[in-house]
Write a protein that holds these residues in place. Structure first.
Motif: not given
Length: 161
Positions: A93-115
């Motif tokens: 699980y990628i848990i942050g922060g902003g820069q890590i999310y930016d790098s991880a989003l293109p590689l991710a298979d699943r998004l677990c969001l609390t909207e």
């Protein structure tokens, strides 16, 4: 499977002054339930925001460019790619922060969001823009209201198409 887990507002805000925007008890319980038993990958600043150090029941992997940085109970990696290699035998699980999310989003298979159904004008950390045509909703809860903050939120899972 690489999962990204995050709580974000309608304008993509995820943090303010090194902390979460809202401490929603149900969100924190869901985070613990989903991530326990899995590696969690985060940036150094995210790790340093934890009041009690490494999160128990999870392999804590911290991304830092500072080769001298160490903390008991934590593995380090110089990049997201290296962190993912450390966790290659499991579902991190990628848990942050902003820069890590930016790098991880293109590689991710699943998004677990609390909207979180609000906008935070004073936030200083944001989730990267999601290309919604690449994702399909696979789970969605009803909306709940946090008793402490009064904000409405829901849990939504998206899988990459």
């Amino acid at each position: 499977m690489i999962s990204v887990i995050v709580a974000l507002t309608n304008n993509g805000a995820i943090g303010r002054r090194g902390d979460l925007l809202f401490h929603i008890s149900d969100d924190l319980r869901r985070f613990k339930s989903l991530t326990t038993g899995h590696p969690i990958i985060m940036g150094r600043k995210t790790f340093e925001s934890f009041p009690k150090g490494p999160l128990p029941g999870r392999r804590n992997i911290v991304i830092t460019r500072n080769g001298d940085w160490h903390h008991e109970g934590v593995e380090t990696a110089p990049s997201l790619g290296e962190a993912l290699k450390l966790a290659a035998d499991s579902n991190p699980y990628i848990i942050g922060g902003g820069q890590i999310y930016d790098s991880a989003l293109p590689l991710a298979d699943r998004l677990c969001l609390t909207e979180i159904d609000t906008v935070c004008d004073d936030a200083d950390t944001f989730f990267p823009e999601i290309k919604w045509d690449e994702w399909k909703e696979t789970e969605c809860s009803e909306y709940f209201t946090d008793q402490k903050s009064g904000v409405r939120y829901r849990f939504v899972t998206y899988d990459r198409k």
